[in-house]
Scaffold this active site. Sequence first.
Site, PDB file in Angstrom:
ATOM      1  N   LYS A 230       0.837  -1.210   0.000  1.00 34.17           N
ATOM      2  CA  LYS A 230       0.000   0.000   0.000  1.00 34.17           C
ATOM      3  C   LYS A 230       0.871   1.259   0.000  1.00 34.17           C
ATOM      4  O   LYS A 230       0.667   2.160  -0.810  1.00 34.17           O
ATOM      5  CB  LYS A 230      -0.886   0.002   1.254  1.00 34.17           C
ATOM      6  CG  LYS A 230      -1.511   1.361   1.559  1.00 34.17           C
ATOM      7  CD  LYS A 230      -2.410   1.320   2.771  1.00 34.17           C
ATOM      8  CE  LYS A 230      -1.769   1.558   4.110  1.00 34.17           C
ATOM      9  NZ  LYS A 230      -1.419   2.931   4.441  1.00 34.17           N
ATOM     10  N   ASN A 231       1.844   1.287   0.914  1.00 27.79           N
ATOM     11  CA  ASN A 231       2.592   2.531   1.092  1.00 27.79           C
ATOM     12  C   ASN A 231       3.630   2.777  -0.001  1.00 27.79           C
ATOM     13  O   ASN A 231       4.215   3.857  -0.067  1.00 27.79           O
ATOM     14  CB  ASN A 231       3.226   2.584   2.482  1.00 27.79           C
ATOM     15  CG  ASN A 231       2.163   2.792   3.550  1.00 27.79           C
ATOM     16  OD1 ASN A 231       1.019   3.117   3.234  1.00 27.79           O
ATOM     17  ND2 ASN A 231       2.537   2.605   4.808  1.00 27.79           N
TER      18      ASN A 231
ATOM     19  N   ARG B 277       0.445  14.310  13.395  1.00 22.82           N
ATOM     20  CA  ARG B 277       0.961  14.107  12.034  1.00 22.82           C
ATOM     21  C   ARG B 277       0.976  15.385  11.188  1.00 22.82           C
ATOM     22  O   ARG B 277       0.285  15.495  10.173  1.00 22.82           O
ATOM     23  CB  ARG B 277       0.167  12.999  11.336  1.00 22.82           C
ATOM     24  CG  ARG B 277       0.222  11.701  12.101  1.00 22.82           C
ATOM     25  CD  ARG B 277      -0.471  10.590  11.390  1.00 22.82           C
ATOM     26  NE  ARG B 277       0.265  10.113  10.231  1.00 22.82           N
ATOM     27  CZ  ARG B 277      -0.175   9.156   9.421  1.00 22.82           C
ATOM     28  NH1 ARG B 277      -1.347   8.602   9.637  1.00 22.82           N
ATOM     29  NH2 ARG B 277       0.545   8.772   8.398  1.00 22.82           N
TER      30      ARG B 277
ATOM     31  N   CYS C  80      -5.768  12.863  13.238  1.00 22.46           N
ATOM     32  CA  CYS C  80      -5.625  11.458  12.868  1.00 22.46           C
ATOM     33  C   CYS C  80      -5.659  10.646  14.151  1.00 22.46           C
ATOM     34  O   CYS C  80      -5.220  11.117  15.196  1.00 22.46           O
ATOM     35  CB  CYS C  80      -4.286  11.287  12.149  1.00 22.46           C
ATOM     36  SG  CYS C  80      -3.871   9.594  11.803  1.00 22.46           S
TER      37      CYS C  80
ATOM     38  N   ARG D  11      -8.633  -0.554   4.472  1.00 19.95           N
ATOM     39  CA  ARG D  11      -7.781   0.513   3.932  1.00 19.95           C
ATOM     40  C   ARG D  11      -6.418  -0.052   3.528  1.00 19.95           C
ATOM     41  O   ARG D  11      -5.797   0.457   2.598  1.00 19.95           O
ATOM     42  CB  ARG D  11      -7.559   1.598   4.991  1.00 19.95           C
ATOM     43  CG  ARG D  11      -8.791   2.389   5.300  1.00 19.95           C
ATOM     44  CD  ARG D  11      -8.445   3.564   6.162  1.00 19.95           C
ATOM     45  NE  ARG D  11      -7.368   4.348   5.548  1.00 19.95           N
ATOM     46  CZ  ARG D  11      -6.761   5.365   6.117  1.00 19.95           C
ATOM     47  NH1 ARG D  11      -7.119   5.746   7.310  1.00 19.95           N
ATOM     48  NH2 ARG D  11      -5.813   6.023   5.493  1.00 19.95           N
TER      49      ARG D  11
ATOM     50  N   ASP E 248       4.281   0.548  12.185  1.00 20.32           N
ATOM     51  CA  ASP E 248       3.103  -0.099  11.596  1.00 20.32           C
ATOM     52  C   ASP E 248       2.958  -1.563  12.024  1.00 20.32           C
ATOM     53  O   ASP E 248       1.992  -2.223  11.642  1.00 20.32           O
ATOM     54  CB  ASP E 248       3.157  -0.021  10.056  1.00 20.32           C
ATOM     55  CG  ASP E 248       2.976   1.406   9.563  1.00 20.32           C
ATOM     56  OD1 ASP E 248       2.523   2.252  10.354  1.00 20.32           O
ATOM     57  OD2 ASP E 248       3.286   1.673   8.380  1.00 20.32           O
TER      58      ASP E 248
HETATM   59  N1  EPU Z   1       6.450  14.571  10.992  1.00 18.89           N
HETATM   60  C1  EPU Z   1       6.550  15.905  11.303  1.00 18.89           C
HETATM   61  N2  EPU Z   1       6.416  16.813  10.274  1.00 18.89           N
HETATM   62  C2  EPU Z   1       6.204  16.436   8.998  1.00 18.89           C
HETATM   63  C3  EPU Z   1       6.114  15.079   8.686  1.00 18.89           C
HETATM   64  C4  EPU Z   1       6.242  14.145   9.709  1.00 18.89           C
HETATM   65  O1  EPU Z   1       6.731  16.281  12.447  1.00 18.89           O
HETATM   66  O2  EPU Z   1       6.098  17.319   8.121  1.00 18.89           O
HETATM   67  C5  EPU Z   1       6.603  13.560  12.064  1.00 18.89           C
HETATM   68  C6  EPU Z   1       5.337  12.733  12.280  1.00 18.89           C
HETATM   69  O3  EPU Z   1       4.407  13.375  13.123  1.00 18.89           O
HETATM   70  C7  EPU Z   1       5.902  11.461  12.880  1.00 18.89           C
HETATM   71  C8  EPU Z   1       7.257  11.311  12.169  1.00 18.89           C
HETATM   72  O4  EPU Z   1       7.552  12.613  11.637  1.00 18.89           O
HETATM   73  O5  EPU Z   1       6.148  11.641  14.247  1.00 18.89           O
HETATM   74  C9  EPU Z   1       7.285  10.315  11.031  1.00 18.89           C
HETATM   75  O6  EPU Z   1       6.138  10.486  10.206  1.00 18.89           O
HETATM   76  P1  EPU Z   1       6.173  10.239   8.649  1.00 18.89           P
HETATM   77  O7  EPU Z   1       6.041  11.534   7.947  1.00 18.89           O
HETATM   78  O8  EPU Z   1       7.331   9.383   8.288  1.00 18.89           O
HETATM   79  O9  EPU Z   1       4.820   9.425   8.428  1.00 18.89           O
HETATM   80  P2  EPU Z   1       3.944   9.486   7.123  1.00 18.89           P
HETATM   81  O10 EPU Z   1       4.801   9.708   5.953  1.00 18.89           O
HETATM   82  O11 EPU Z   1       2.789  10.373   7.351  1.00 18.89           O
HETATM   83  C10 EPU Z   1       4.146   6.939   6.554  1.00 18.89           C
HETATM   84  C11 EPU Z   1       3.202   5.790   6.350  1.00 18.89           C
HETATM   85  C12 EPU Z   1       2.589   5.402   7.684  1.00 18.89           C
HETATM   86  C13 EPU Z   1       3.729   5.007   8.624  1.00 18.89           C
HETATM   87  C14 EPU Z   1       4.734   6.161   8.763  1.00 18.89           C
HETATM   88  C15 EPU Z   1       5.940   5.830   9.592  1.00 18.89           C
HETATM   89  C16 EPU Z   1       2.437   6.142   4.100  1.00 18.89           C
HETATM   90  C17 EPU Z   1       1.330   6.483   3.190  1.00 18.89           C
HETATM   91  N3  EPU Z   1       2.165   6.178   5.404  1.00 18.89           N
HETATM   92  O12 EPU Z   1       3.368   7.995   7.096  1.00 18.89           O
HETATM   93  O13 EPU Z   1       1.768   4.268   7.443  1.00 18.89           O
HETATM   94  O14 EPU Z   1       3.223   4.708   9.908  1.00 18.89           O
HETATM   95  O15 EPU Z   1       5.192   6.554   7.442  1.00 18.89           O
HETATM   96  O16 EPU Z   1       6.599   4.741   9.063  1.00 18.89           O
HETATM   97  O17 EPU Z   1       3.522   5.810   3.665  1.00 18.89           O
HETATM   98  C18 EPU Z   1      -0.009   2.777   7.859  1.00 18.89           C
HETATM   99  O18 EPU Z   1       0.239   2.236   6.767  1.00 18.89           O
HETATM  100  O19 EPU Z   1      -0.791   2.265   8.703  1.00 18.89           O
HETATM  101  C19 EPU Z   1       0.634   4.050   8.191  1.00 18.89           C
HETATM  102  C20 EPU Z   1       0.163   4.864   9.133  1.00 18.89           C
END
Ligand code: EPU
Length: 409
Positions: free
Chosen positions: A13-14, A112, A107, A388, A296
Site C-alpha cells: 500500500k505505502n 501528524r 488522525c 484501507r 506499523d
Molecule cells: N512529521 C513531522 N512533520 C512532517 C512530517 C512528519 O513532524 O512534516 C513527524 C510525524 O508526526 C511522525 C514522524 O515525523 O512523528 C514520522 O512520520 P512520517 O512523515 O514518516 O509518516 P507518514 O509519511 O505520514 C508513513 C506511512 C505510515 C507510517 C509512517 C511511519 C504512508 C502512506 N504512510 O506515514 O503508514 O506509519 O510513514 O513509518 O507511507 C499505515 O500504513 O498504517 C501508516 C500509518
Amino acid sequence: MPLKGEVTISGSKNAALPILSACLLTGGWHTLDNIPKLKDIWTIKEILSNLGAAFEESGQSLKVNTDNLNSHIAPYALVKTMRASILALGPLLSRLGKAKISLPGGCAIGARPIDLHLKGLSLMGADINLEHGYVVANVDKKLRGADIFFDIPTVTGTENLMMAAVKADGITTLHNAAKEPEVVDLANMLKRMGAKMNGAGTDTITITGVKELYPVRYAIIPDRIETGTFLIAAAITKGKVRIKGCNGDHIEAIIEKLLDIGTEIEKEGEDLVAIGHHTIKSADIKTMPFPGFPTDMQAQFMALMCIADGWSVIREAIFENRFMHVSELRRMGADIKINGGQALVSGKRHLSGAQVMATDLRASASLVLAGLVAKGKTEILRVYHLDRGYEDLDLKLSLLGSKIWREKQ
Ligand code: EPU
C-alpha cells in the site's frame, strides 16, 4: 487453532500510493503491476480522477493516464479519509506549477503535521499559503533544486520532495531522508521514468532535475507490513505458514524479534516459512524509522506479547497516540499498563473473545490477531479500517484455517 498452509502477499500500500501519485508527473499510459485492492488505493485513484486522470484496470495491473489534467485541487471530502493524499502536492507543483490540497485534519494515531513537506517545497521556490483549510501552493516559473534538511526523517515528506525535485532546475539534496523500502521503490520507478537520482535507501538522496520524464511499466514491491502481520499470525496461533512472494530483507527487524521470542523462520527464495512454538517468550520493542522496528507493526506485536511468557515493554517513538488498541485488547483480558509513550504488557495464558472496536488500520489487525487465539468469539466493529490497508485479510486467514467471517459486506 494453529494456522496452516500458504498465503500470498499483495503489493505494498505505502509504495503504491506515492507511485500512483508519481503518474501525475508526466502524461502517456503508465502500467503499474501488483497493485493491491484496497480502500486507500481507491481513494488515491479518486483524487487522481478528480485531477483528470484516466484508468484501465485488469487484475492486479492498473493503467494510468494523466495527459489531460484539468484540475489542481484535492478536495477535503477525499483528503479527510486518507492523509497520504498530500502526495499529490509535489507532483502537481512540478507538472502544473500550482496545487491546492486540503490540509489533512486530525488522525487517530497522532497529530501528524506536514510542516516538513511544506518547508522543503518553500526552499524549492514554492509560495505556500494556508487558506480556508487548504494548502495553496504556486511556483512562479519552475521549482529549483535546494539543499533540504529534515529534522525528523519523514516517509511521505521524502517522497513528496523527491517527486517535486525530479524536474526542478538544478540539484536537490535531501538530508536525513527516510530510508524505507517504499521510498526506494518510488525512486526506482522515478529512475525508470528518466529521473536522475541516487542515494535512495540511505539518508542522503541527490536528485538532478531533468527536462523530460516518460511513462513506464512498473511492479510494486510486496507489502512488508502484511508480511509481518502473517508472521505474527503464525507465531500467535503456533501454526506453520508459508508466506509467498515477500521480501525478507525489508523486515529484518521483525524477523529478528520473532526469532528472539522463539518463532522459527526460514527464508526460501521469495518465501518465508514461519513456525510458531508452544512457548512464546516475551521481548521488548521500540519503534524506529527503517531499518528499525516499524511503528506499523507495533500493535500486532503487542497482541502477540499479550499471550507471551512474562513482561514486555513496548515503546512507541514515532506517533504520540498509537496505543488506541490497548483499551480494546484489555477488553479481551490483556494486562497492559500505559506509561507515557510506553506500554507494559504482562503476558497471560489466555485472552477471551469480546466485542471490540477498531480505531485505525494497524489497531484493527492487532484485534484480528488477538481474536485468532482468544477463547470464544471476538466481534470487531468498524472493520472498514482494515480494508484501507489489507487485501482480503479475512479471506486469506480463513484459507489458513481460521474461523473468521464478515457479518456484512
Ligand atoms: N512529521 C513531522 N512533520 C512532517 C512530517 C512528519 O513532524 O512534516 C513527524 C510525524 O508526526 C511522525 C514522524 O515525523 O512523528 C514520522 O512520520 P512520517 O512523515 O514518516 O509518516 P507518514 O509519511 O505520514 C508513513 C506511512 C505510515 C507510517 C509512517 C511511519 C504512508 C502512506 N504512510 O506515514 O503508514 O506509519 O510513514 O513509518 O507511507 C499505515 O500504513 O498504517 C501508516 C500509518
